[in-house]
Structure formats: structure tokens, C-alpha cells
Design an enzyme around this catalytic site. Sequence first.
Site, mmCIF file in Angstrom:
data_model
loop_
_atom_site.group_PDB
_atom_site.id
_atom_site.type_symbol
_atom_site.label_atom_id
_atom_site.label_comp_id
_atom_site.label_asym_id
_atom_site.label_seq_id
_atom_site.Cartn_x
_atom_site.Cartn_y
_atom_site.Cartn_z
ATOM 1 N N HIS A 40 21.976 -47.786 -63.179
ATOM 2 C CA HIS A 40 22.199 -47.086 -61.903
ATOM 3 C C HIS A 40 23.682 -47.104 -61.536
ATOM 4 C CE1 HIS A 40 17.763 -47.538 -60.372
ATOM 5 N NE2 HIS A 40 17.927 -46.510 -61.184
ATOM 6 N N ARG B 271 6.959 -56.349 -60.555
ATOM 7 C CA ARG B 271 7.261 -54.926 -60.723
ATOM 8 C C ARG B 271 8.748 -54.738 -61.054
ATOM 9 N NH1 ARG B 271 5.517 -49.374 -57.517
ATOM 10 N NH2 ARG B 271 6.864 -48.095 -58.806
ATOM 11 N N ASN C 217 12.592 -52.648 -64.056
ATOM 12 C CA ASN C 217 14.003 -52.345 -63.819
ATOM 13 C C ASN C 217 14.909 -52.776 -64.962
ATOM 14 O OD1 ASN C 217 15.800 -51.782 -61.217
ATOM 15 N ND2 ASN C 217 13.644 -51.872 -60.695
ATOM 16 N N GLU D 82 6.899 -54.023 -55.252
ATOM 17 C CA GLU D 82 7.990 -54.734 -55.935
ATOM 18 C C GLU D 82 8.427 -56.011 -55.218
ATOM 19 O OE1 GLU D 82 10.676 -52.172 -58.175
ATOM 20 O OE2 GLU D 82 12.289 -53.522 -57.636
HETATM 21 N N1 LIG Z 1 10.071 -42.835 -59.126
HETATM 22 C C1 LIG Z 1 10.247 -43.623 -60.159
HETATM 23 O O1 LIG Z 1 9.538 -44.624 -60.336
HETATM 24 C C2 LIG Z 1 11.289 -43.282 -61.181
HETATM 25 C C3 LIG Z 1 11.293 -43.908 -62.437
HETATM 26 C C4 LIG Z 1 12.226 -43.510 -63.380
HETATM 27 C C5 LIG Z 1 13.137 -42.487 -63.062
HETATM 28 N N2 LIG Z 1 13.117 -41.914 -61.842
HETATM 29 C C6 LIG Z 1 14.024 -40.833 -61.500
HETATM 30 O O2 LIG Z 1 13.714 -39.711 -62.328
HETATM 31 C C7 LIG Z 1 14.871 -38.876 -62.396
HETATM 32 C C8 LIG Z 1 15.060 -38.423 -63.820
HETATM 33 O O3 LIG Z 1 13.954 -37.664 -64.201
HETATM 34 P P1 LIG Z 1 14.064 -36.569 -65.356
HETATM 35 O O4 LIG Z 1 14.756 -37.155 -66.505
HETATM 36 O O5 LIG Z 1 12.717 -35.989 -65.517
HETATM 37 O O6 LIG Z 1 15.099 -35.540 -64.717
HETATM 38 P P2 LIG Z 1 14.971 -34.053 -64.106
HETATM 39 O O7 LIG Z 1 13.834 -33.924 -63.208
HETATM 40 O O8 LIG Z 1 16.327 -33.769 -63.578
HETATM 41 O O9 LIG Z 1 14.680 -33.154 -65.400
HETATM 42 C C9 LIG Z 1 15.647 -33.100 -66.412
HETATM 43 C C10 LIG Z 1 15.993 -31.652 -66.770
HETATM 44 O O10 LIG Z 1 14.909 -31.059 -67.456
HETATM 45 C C11 LIG Z 1 14.577 -29.778 -66.865
HETATM 46 N N3 LIG Z 1 13.142 -29.612 -67.111
HETATM 47 C C12 LIG Z 1 12.105 -30.192 -66.474
HETATM 48 N N4 LIG Z 1 10.959 -29.916 -67.112
HETATM 49 C C13 LIG Z 1 11.277 -29.118 -68.156
HETATM 50 C C14 LIG Z 1 10.519 -28.518 -69.195
HETATM 51 N N5 LIG Z 1 9.210 -28.725 -69.346
HETATM 52 N N6 LIG Z 1 11.177 -27.744 -70.106
HETATM 53 C C15 LIG Z 1 12.528 -27.579 -70.014
HETATM 54 N N7 LIG Z 1 13.294 -28.142 -69.072
HETATM 55 C C16 LIG Z 1 12.665 -28.901 -68.157
HETATM 56 C C17 LIG Z 1 15.037 -29.902 -65.453
HETATM 57 O O11 LIG Z 1 15.318 -28.645 -64.896
HETATM 58 C C18 LIG Z 1 16.291 -30.754 -65.581
HETATM 59 O O12 LIG Z 1 17.389 -29.939 -65.900
HETATM 60 C C19 LIG Z 1 16.033 -39.715 -61.878
HETATM 61 O O13 LIG Z 1 16.402 -39.257 -60.611
HETATM 62 C C20 LIG Z 1 15.460 -41.111 -61.786
HETATM 63 O O14 LIG Z 1 16.060 -41.863 -60.770
HETATM 64 C C21 LIG Z 1 12.203 -42.287 -60.903
#
Ligand SMILES: NC(=O)c1ccc[n+]([C@@H]2O[C@H](COP(=O)([O-])OP(=O)(O)OC[C@H]3O[C@@H](n4cnc5c(N)ncnc54)[C@H](O)[C@@H]3O)[C@@H](O)[C@H]2O)c1
Length: 377
Positions: free
Chosen positions: A263, A252, A256, A248
Site C-alpha cells: 500500500h 483476518r 494483509n 479484522e
Molecule cells: N475489498 C477487498 O477486500 C480488497 C482486496 C484486495 C484488493 N482490493 C482492491 O481492489 C483493487 C484492485 O482490483 P483490480 O485489480 O480488479 O483493479 P480494477 O478494478 O482497477 O481492474 C483492473 C483493470 O481491468 C479492467 N477490467 C476489469 N474487468 C475486465 C475484463 N473482464 N476484461 C478486461 N478488462 C477488465 C478495468 O477496467 C481496469 O482497467 C484495488 O483498489 C485494491 O485496493 C480490495
Amino acid sequence: MTMEIINVSLKKEIEDLSYPIFVGNNILTKANSLLKKYIENKKIIIIHDNFFSYKNELNNTFIDFVKLIQSISLSVDLISVSGGDQTKNMLQLTDILEQALSYEIDRECVIVAFGGGVIGDIAGFVASVLLRGIKFINIPTTLLSQVDSSVGGKTGVNSKLGKNLIGSFHQPLAVIADINILKSLPDREFRAGFAEVIKYGLIRNKNFFNWLELELENIFNYENFQLKKMITECCQIKAEIIQKDEKENGNRALLNLGHTFGHAIESFGNYDGKIIHGEAVAIGICMAFKFSNMSGFCSKADAERVINIFKKSKLPTSLKEIKNFSINTPEMIEKFKYDKKTRNNKFTFILNNKIGESFIKHDVNVNHLIDFIDKEI
Ligand SMILES: NC(=O)c1ccc[n+]([C@@H]2O[C@H](COP(=O)([O-])OP(=O)(O)OC[C@H]3O[C@@H](n4cnc5c(N)ncnc54)[C@H](O)[C@@H]3O)[C@@H](O)[C@H]2O)c1
């Protein structure tokens, strides 16, 4: 069983960091052959969302996956972690690190993340610091993690001062995005993931955005064809961007779009689930388009069209829709200081000239921003 494979090409002088993202329906049943070359005869630690610890319709998928991994590896240990951003913190990180070390791991050990973005981010970070860095594989189980967080190697945890402020870049060995695992995802989580899908069309692919508008109903009906095409397209767009700018230093940052506002909104909510990441991003993207329009960059018609697709996807589009916590302009401006794009207290935002054309705007006029947020809250 058809499957798409997108190759992320990250060739380094010392180490080749390229990896495949496997996208398809029911492909976790082939995990042993897809992952054999990475895990054969190695100690494996699977860090999984505790959703998969309980009896549920998808538990069998997880149990079968563990058995497949056991069949080719030296040993498998499990660490169960709850999903949700409340988990993504230093305390939880320390806990996982100590547990992992108690399994007498060595540097050949491979971490496998099995869960949403929270599990992937924290497990990837664990892998990047354990014994100064071991390999990891990501099995994303939410829409958001399949289209976004599992690709690109950003790992980390939240700080009290802001989102994802502690972390590292650590690319996975491979990613498996199995559409079948999304079936148990709560509707709210699926919609939140869709906010990041829309983002890709807005950044650089108007045709994809047009297609999403047309296919909205099929996507929310979990039609396999549309889901596979959509996830593949998102991973392809993200791979193209990060191949050119892994850490980034330039474009990249376009990924965002909506995230500086998003955020900040999330951290007002203390990550307690009142507003989840994708919902905050949805509001953030709508704000970025309104701010782009107010600053003379994009048309009102485009901003309205963007708000409209979020509304049709039943996602929030404005700060005014958030009822459970109060946001004020000075505190929001304060939060922007912790945005990773901020330099010397000068703010950078991702704005749009039009749908499909985002750009990086450095040194955004603070008074202009204050006027805008005052109107929004
Ligand atoms: N690393 C990166 O490039 C990047 C990019 C975007 C977001 N993020 C991060 O990702 C996170 C959000 O990810 P998310 O939305 O997956 O959240 P999460 O991992 O909290 O999952 C959301 C919910 O879904 C449940 N869950 C997961 N898989 C399931 C399934 N197959 N069936 C039923 N329930 C299920 C989990 O227990 C949780 O309650 C944030 O912390 C964000 O900052 C990171």
C-alpha cells in the site's frame, strides 16, 4: 455446466450475513436463476466498469447479463465508472451517490457491482451508505477481484494519505465469479491478480503453494480446470478466515501479507497506473519474506523460493525494479503510520515463519525496518 459454491457463514444475532460465492465457467448466463431470490421485483442499479460500455468481445456477456436482470427485476439503471485505482476516491464516490439517488431508489433497491476490485470496492461502499445501507451483489470481472476483493465485505475508497482509508464493512448478498469473463483481461492485470493467489498459499496452505508452482503454465494458459480450482481454493481460504474474524480484530490481518509495504508503494505512485495493486503486493510480499528472513523468522531458501515464483509469473519482486517514481526510507516509514494495523505509532507487519505459515508481528523494531528498507531501495 459444473459450478462450485462456497458458503460464507456469518451468522449475526439480528441478521444472517451468510452468502454464496458461485464459481464456474459461463455461469453468468444463469444469473437470473442464481440471483432471483435477491432481486426479483426490486429496483436494481448496476455499477459497471466502463470497459463493458464499449464494443468488445465481452460486451455481449454484459448486455446479456443486463437483459437477464431486467427479466426478473422491477427496473434496471446503469452507472458506468472507469476501472483503475485513480477512480477509487471521494469525488467519484459522491458522483455515483448523486446519480444513484437521481434514480428515485428506495431501501429495497439492490446495487450490483460488475467490474474489478475498484468497482466492487466503491459500489459496495455506495451500497453501505446509500439510505444508510442497502444490499449489494458483486460480479467480479478481474482475477484479483474473483479471488480476493469480492469476498469479505471490505469496501471503500483511497485517500490522498493512503490506500483504502475511507470505507466500511458491508457483506454482499452473493458473488458470481465467472471464469469466462477473464478472457479479455490484459495479461498485466491477470498477473497482478495472481499475486493475491500466491498470497493464500503463503499464509496458510503450503500444498496450495506447491500446486501453484506445478500448474503455473496451465494457469497462465487460462486452462479452465486449473482456474476454477484455483479461484475456488482462494475463496475457500478467505471465507474460512473471515468467518472467524469478520472485522479484522485478529487473524483476518494475515490476509494483509505484503500489503503494508504494498500500500505504501502504491501511494508513492499516486494510483496513476505506473504500478497497479497486485504488482505492489508482489513486491510487498517479497519484502515481507526478506524482512522475515533478516529478522530470523524464515529461511533464506523459503524467501528465495517465494521470489522465484513471482519472477516466473513475470511480476516485480523488488523496489529497485520501479523506475518511474522515487521512494525514500523516511517517507516510506511515514506512510506506515497510516496503515490500519498501526496503533500509537507502533507498526504491525504480517511475517512468515515459513511458506504456509504467516503470523502477526506487533511492535516491529523501527531501526531494524529502516536498515531493511535502506538496503531495498
Ligand atoms: N475489498 C477487498 O477486500 C480488497 C482486496 C484486495 C484488493 N482490493 C482492491 O481492489 C483493487 C484492485 O482490483 P483490480 O485489480 O480488479 O483493479 P480494477 O478494478 O482497477 O481492474 C483492473 C483493470 O481491468 C479492467 N477490467 C476489469 N474487468 C475486465 C475484463 N473482464 N476484461 C478486461 N478488462 C477488465 C478495468 O477496467 C481496469 O482497467 C484495488 O483498489 C485494491 O485496493 C480490495
